[in-house]
Write a protein that holds these residues in place. Structure first.
Motif, PDB file in Angstrom:
ATOM      1  N   VAL A 189      -3.485  11.963  -3.709  1.00 49.02           N
ATOM      2  CA  VAL A 189      -2.551  11.443  -2.709  1.00 49.02           C
ATOM      3  C   VAL A 189      -1.867  12.622  -2.021  1.00 49.02           C
ATOM      4  O   VAL A 189      -1.162  13.396  -2.657  1.00 49.02           O
ATOM      5  N   GLU A 190      -2.088  12.719  -0.738  1.00 50.35           N
ATOM      6  CA  GLU A 190      -1.471  13.786   0.063  1.00 50.35           C
ATOM      7  C   GLU A 190      -0.149  13.296   0.634  1.00 50.35           C
ATOM      8  O   GLU A 190       0.004  12.120   0.960  1.00 50.35           O
ATOM      9  N   LYS A 245       1.108   4.072  -2.973  1.00 51.48           N
ATOM     10  CA  LYS A 245       0.861   5.494  -2.718  1.00 51.48           C
ATOM     11  C   LYS A 245       2.080   6.334  -3.091  1.00 51.48           C
ATOM     12  O   LYS A 245       1.936   7.441  -3.604  1.00 51.48           O
ATOM     13  N   ASP A 266      -0.401  12.297  -8.778  1.00 49.34           N
ATOM     14  CA  ASP A 266      -1.823  12.057  -8.544  1.00 49.34           C
ATOM     15  C   ASP A 266      -2.339  13.060  -7.512  1.00 49.34           C
ATOM     16  O   ASP A 266      -1.813  13.132  -6.399  1.00 49.34           O
ATOM     17  N   ASP A 298       1.586   6.271   5.977  1.00 50.16           N
ATOM     18  CA  ASP A 298       1.572   4.889   5.491  1.00 50.16           C
ATOM     19  C   ASP A 298       2.978   4.298   5.431  1.00 50.16           C
ATOM     20  O   ASP A 298       3.175   3.114   5.744  1.00 50.16           O
ATOM     21  N   ASP A 301      -0.464  11.708   4.183  1.00 55.10           N
ATOM     22  CA  ASP A 301      -0.984  10.338   4.166  1.00 55.10           C
ATOM     23  C   ASP A 301       0.095   9.357   3.722  1.00 55.10           C
ATOM     24  O   ASP A 301       0.211   8.253   4.269  1.00 55.10           O
ATOM     25  N   LEU A 302       0.871   9.766   2.733  1.00 52.24           N
ATOM     26  CA  LEU A 302       1.961   8.924   2.246  1.00 52.24           C
ATOM     27  C   LEU A 302       2.985   8.667   3.351  1.00 52.24           C
ATOM     28  O   LEU A 302       3.404   7.527   3.568  1.00 52.24           O
ATOM     29  N   ALA A 355       2.074   6.721  -6.801  1.00 48.84           N
ATOM     30  CA  ALA A 355       1.011   7.647  -7.209  1.00 48.84           C
ATOM     31  C   ALA A 355       1.401   9.087  -6.892  1.00 48.84           C
ATOM     32  O   ALA A 355       1.156   9.996  -7.691  1.00 48.84           O
ATOM     33  N   PHE A 356       2.025   9.299  -5.742  1.00 50.27           N
ATOM     34  CA  PHE A 356       2.454  10.647  -5.369  1.00 50.27           C
ATOM     35  C   PHE A 356       3.529  11.155  -6.319  1.00 50.27           C
ATOM     36  O   PHE A 356       3.503  12.304  -6.756  1.00 50.27           O
ATOM     37  N   THR A 372       0.825  -1.202   0.000  1.00 47.34           N
ATOM     38  CA  THR A 372       0.000   0.000   0.000  1.00 47.34           C
ATOM     39  C   THR A 372       0.859   1.252   0.000  1.00 47.34           C
ATOM     40  O   THR A 372       0.607   2.197  -0.758  1.00 47.34           O
ATOM     41  N   SER A 373       1.880   1.265   0.847  1.00 48.01           N
ATOM     42  CA  SER A 373       2.744   2.455   0.903  1.00 48.01           C
ATOM     43  C   SER A 373       3.528   2.629  -0.399  1.00 48.01           C
ATOM     44  O   SER A 373       3.717   3.755  -0.859  1.00 48.01           O
TER      45      SER A 373
END
Length: 109
Positions: free
Chosen positions: A71-72, A60, A68, A79, A75-76, A63-64, A56-57
């Motif tokens: 994705v903040e 993310k 994207d 995670d 939050d990244l 995506a970051f 998951t991390s």
């Protein structure tokens, strides 16, 4: 530790586990019964949870990096820290198991 103290600690852990089940976001089930699963099964489930956190991390992070907008950064980072702490815990459990195995193997009968 005396038997009533152990029973009290066990009851407290079971109540915390039932609260965690209520707060579970993705419908994952947490076994609250003592002795419900085998040690190997619980170990495998823990390793799978650690793997899921790492995947998951990583997803993310990709995506970051791709920009994207959903994705903040905070939050990244959270995670990534969860995955790191989970991996470190898994490593420590493995080290303790290896130490315990070596101790048992070195016992004289």
């Amino acid at each position: 530790m005396s038997s009533p103290a152990i029973q009290s600690a066990l009851a407290q852990m079971q109540s915390l586990a039932s609260q965690a089940v209520g707060q579970s976001a993705k419908g994952q089930q947490v076994s609250t019964q003592v002795g419900a699963g085998s040690f190997a099964g619980e170990l495998q489930a823990s390793i799978q949870r650690i793997n899921r956190l790492q995947q998951t991390s990583a997803a993310k992070a990709q995506a970051f990096q791709a920009g994207d907008p959903g994705v903040e950064l905070n939050d990244l980072m959270v995670d990534m820290q969860k995955a790191s702490v989970a991996f470190q815990m898994g490593t420590q459990v493995r080290n303790r198991l290896v130490t315990a195995y070596k101790d048992v193997m070195n016992m004289q009968v």
